[in-house]
Design a protein around this motif. Structure first.
Motif, short mmCIF file in Angstrom:
data_model
loop_
_atom_site.label_atom_id
_atom_site.label_comp_id
_atom_site.label_asym_id
_atom_site.label_seq_id
_atom_site.Cartn_x
_atom_site.Cartn_y
_atom_site.Cartn_z
N ASN A 1 1.75 7.26 -3.65
CA ASN A 1 1.84 5.91 -3.11
C ASN A 1 2.48 4.94 -4.10
O ASN A 1 3.25 4.05 -3.70
CB ASN A 1 0.45 5.40 -2.74
N THR A 2 2.14 5.09 -5.38
CA THR A 2 2.65 4.17 -6.39
C THR A 2 4.17 4.23 -6.48
O THR A 2 4.87 3.21 -6.51
CB THR A 2 2.04 4.47 -7.76
N ILE A 3 4.70 5.46 -6.50
CA ILE A 3 6.15 5.63 -6.58
C ILE A 3 6.82 5.08 -5.33
O ILE A 3 7.83 4.37 -5.41
CB ILE A 3 6.50 7.12 -6.78
N CYS B 1 0.84 -1.21 0.00
CA CYS B 1 0.00 0.00 0.00
C CYS B 1 0.87 1.25 0.00
O CYS B 1 0.64 2.18 -0.76
CB CYS B 1 -0.92 0.00 1.21
N ALA B 2 1.86 1.25 0.90
CA ALA B 2 2.86 2.32 0.96
C ALA B 2 2.26 3.70 1.16
O ALA B 2 2.67 4.67 0.52
CB ALA B 2 3.73 2.30 -0.30
N GLN C 1 15.89 9.60 -0.53
CA GLN C 1 15.93 10.74 0.38
C GLN C 1 16.09 12.05 -0.40
O GLN C 1 15.38 13.03 -0.14
CB GLN C 1 17.08 10.56 1.37
N ARG C 2 17.00 12.07 -1.33
CA ARG C 2 17.28 13.31 -2.06
C ARG C 2 16.16 13.67 -3.01
O ARG C 2 15.89 14.86 -3.25
CB ARG C 2 18.61 13.16 -2.79
N SER C 3 15.49 12.68 -3.56
CA SER C 3 14.33 12.95 -4.39
C SER C 3 13.22 13.60 -3.57
O SER C 3 12.58 14.56 -4.02
CB SER C 3 13.83 11.65 -5.02
N GLN D 1 6.91 1.27 -5.36
CA GLN D 1 7.94 0.77 -6.27
C GLN D 1 9.33 0.90 -5.64
O GLN D 1 10.17 -0.01 -5.75
CB GLN D 1 7.88 1.52 -7.59
N ARG D 2 9.55 2.02 -4.99
CA ARG D 2 10.85 2.23 -4.33
C ARG D 2 11.12 1.16 -3.28
O ARG D 2 12.20 0.56 -3.22
CB ARG D 2 10.89 3.61 -3.67
N LEU D 3 10.14 0.95 -2.40
CA LEU D 3 10.32 0.01 -1.30
C LEU D 3 10.53 -1.41 -1.82
O LEU D 3 11.36 -2.17 -1.28
CB LEU D 3 9.13 0.07 -0.35
N GLN D 4 9.80 -1.78 -2.85
CA GLN D 4 9.95 -3.13 -3.39
C GLN D 4 11.32 -3.30 -4.07
O GLN D 4 11.94 -4.37 -3.97
CB GLN D 4 8.81 -3.43 -4.36
#
Length: 509
Positions: A204-206, A155-156, A234-236, A209-212
């Motif tokens: 949430n989608t981004i 879900c993120a 972090q920098r993004s 994807q990052r966490l996965q």
């Protein structure tokens, strides 16, 4: 609405601490009730809890927060007195606070525009501490941990992201880091509210994807990629946040700015312990380093603008720590650098707590000092750099090599290009000072002396060559060599690992 979903996993850490120490609850401390008050207040103002929502029972909140009933009641009574909730015996606690969409939007604008000056800097500052420790936390994950993080990554939402990072940091088992993470999160505010989508830069989608992607790198044990991914994310976020805040600044007048302050001493007499740290610094590095006795209580009370009774309590703390020794009819003898001092009073709970903070601050330095020292060294002016080299050479000539270590910490706290790093390291340096009497009471210090001597020579040479990459590596290597010696000595003196790494007074959640 469920209570404190964001809080649950942080609280689990507190429960582990209580279980290992055989205690049912954290102590009923007014400062803990203030933390609970602040937590609910910010959620009310960010519209996470809305008018008519029912909060959990006192018993449920005690269980979730890991504190006693009086601590929870004190927080809720304050919220009731300020009109945020209704709270009557035998009835549900109901949210009374209400605001229009316009009022919510105005609050969000005021909150973030008032932190605009600190926002980007604090993100960059906390990156130096949290990214290395997040990487280490991910290294320690077992399959069960990774399966839980996988669930959060699906879900993120904002709560899930906060859970992800807090759960990961907890694997390092350093309460001081958790304390800093909480303070930074409270200040930034984003994880604590479900705000309107048009007022927030969160996708949430981004994030999912990052966490996965990050978890895939963890499973592959590609730790360089894990570290780089954490930095990239972090920098993004900093870039997006800065864009959002810049838009606010253009549309609305800038309010008075709120600086970030790390409130490490929430649970203790702030003045007494802060003053003790200041005096320790002056004994080791400042005006008292060449004297044998402190001035009278009256003179010191006047100098530091405190009462005589506060000064007496502060000196008693110094005596218990092994920094000083009060002699009837003579005064307070101090033990400066290089002098054999008394052992800390290991039977004193406050001393044991201070030494736990020392050990935790030591570990934080190990993880963060390389980047923090590099950014500091590379930004020093020619004059300050020359002064630092001259100071290191003076320590070599006088044989006070251990002061070289402290000088680096002081320079980071004074000259780091990031305000947040200066704030964090000023507090870390103060906590680090509590550990010096350990070395001063050692019967055999030749090994530590050799390490400090070599550090002084290598760092001086590196600074003269302006090889700041090597200098920062030298700093990191020093702390890694010193840390096991200090940890081993503390455990030999009776401080159990659960006291050093699971001490709860600075970690509510």
């Amino acid at each position: 609405m469920a209570s404190g979903n964001l809080l649950m996993k942080m609280i689990e850490y507190s429960k582990i601490i209580n279980k290992r120490r055989g205690e049912g609850h954290l102590k009923n401390d007014s400062q803990f009730s203030k933390l609970i008050y602040e937590y609910f207040l910010i959620r009310f103002r960010f519209n996470y809890y809305k008018y008519g929502d029912i909060l959990p029972t006192i018993d449920k909140l005690c269980q979730e927060f890991g504190v006693g009933a009086q601590t929870v009641k004190a927080a809720l009574r304050r919220l009731r007195d300020e009109g945020y909730i209704s709270m009557q015996s035998g009835q549900f606690t109901k949210v009374l606070f209400r605001q229009t969409k316009e009022e919510l939007a105005a609050f969000i604008r005021l909150y973030y525009s008032g932190r605009r000056a600190a926002f980007s800097d604090l993100y960059k500052s906390s990156e130096l501490v949290f990214v290395p420790m997040l990487t280490e936390g991910l290294r320690r994950m077992d399959e069960k941990d990774l399966a839980y993080l996988e669930q959060l990554s699906i879900c993120a939402d904002m709560d899930d992201l906060f859970h992800f990072y807090s759960y990961t940091l907890q694997k390092v088992e350093n309460p001081l880091t958790i304390n800093l993470f909480l303070e930074v999160s409270l200040f930034l505010g984003f994880p604590f509210g479900k705000m309107e989508t048009d007022l927030l830069f969160y996708d949430n989608t981004i994030v999912s994807q990052r966490l996965q992607t990050l978890l895939a790198q963890v499973r592959a044990q590609d730790w360089d990629s894990v570290h780089q991914s954490l930095l990239s994310y972090q920098r993004s976020d900093v870039s997006l946040a800065s864009t959002y805040l810049d838009q606010l600044a253009r549309r609305f007048p800038a309010p008075e700015q709120t600086p970030f302050v790390w409130r490490v001493y929430r649970d203790r007499p702030q003045l007494c312990y802060s003053l003790a740290v200041r005096i320790m610094h002056e004994i080791y590095m400042g005006e008292y380093r060449e004297t044998e006795f402190l001035p009278s209580y009256e003179k010191m009370a006047e100098k530091y603008d405190v009462s005589v009774s506060t000064m007496r309590r502060t000196v008693r703390v110094l005596n218990q720590a092994g920094v000083a020794e009060s002699v009837n009819g003579i005064g307070t003898r101090i033990f400066t650098v290089g002098k054999r001092c008394n052992e800390p009073d290991f039977d004193c709970p406050a001393v044991r707590r201070n030494l736990a903070l020392f050990a935790q601050s030591f570990e934080m330095i190990i993880y963060s000092c390389r980047e923090a020292s590099y950014s500091m060294f590379s930004s020093l002016s020619k004059e300050v750099l020359s002064d630092l080299i001259r100071q290191l050479e003076e320590y070599k000539n006088t044989g006070k090599y251990e002061l070289s270590t402290w000088q680096v910490l002081i320079c980071i706290a004074k000259y780091s290009p990031f305000k947040g790093v200066r704030e964090i390291y000023s507090k870390v340096y103060g906590l680090f000072l509590w550990g010096y009497p350990l070395k001063g009471s050692f019967k055999e210090t030749s090994r530590l002396d050799r390490i400090s001597e070599q550090f002084n020579e290598n760092l001086t040479e590196g600074l003269k060559r302006k090889d700041y990459c090597r200098c920062s590596a030298i700093v990191e290597d020093l702390f890694k060599k010193q840390f096991p010696v200090s940890e081993d000595y503390l455990q030999k003196c009776g401080l159990r690992p659960e006291e050093l790494w699971l001490s709860h007074p600075i970690c509510l959640f």
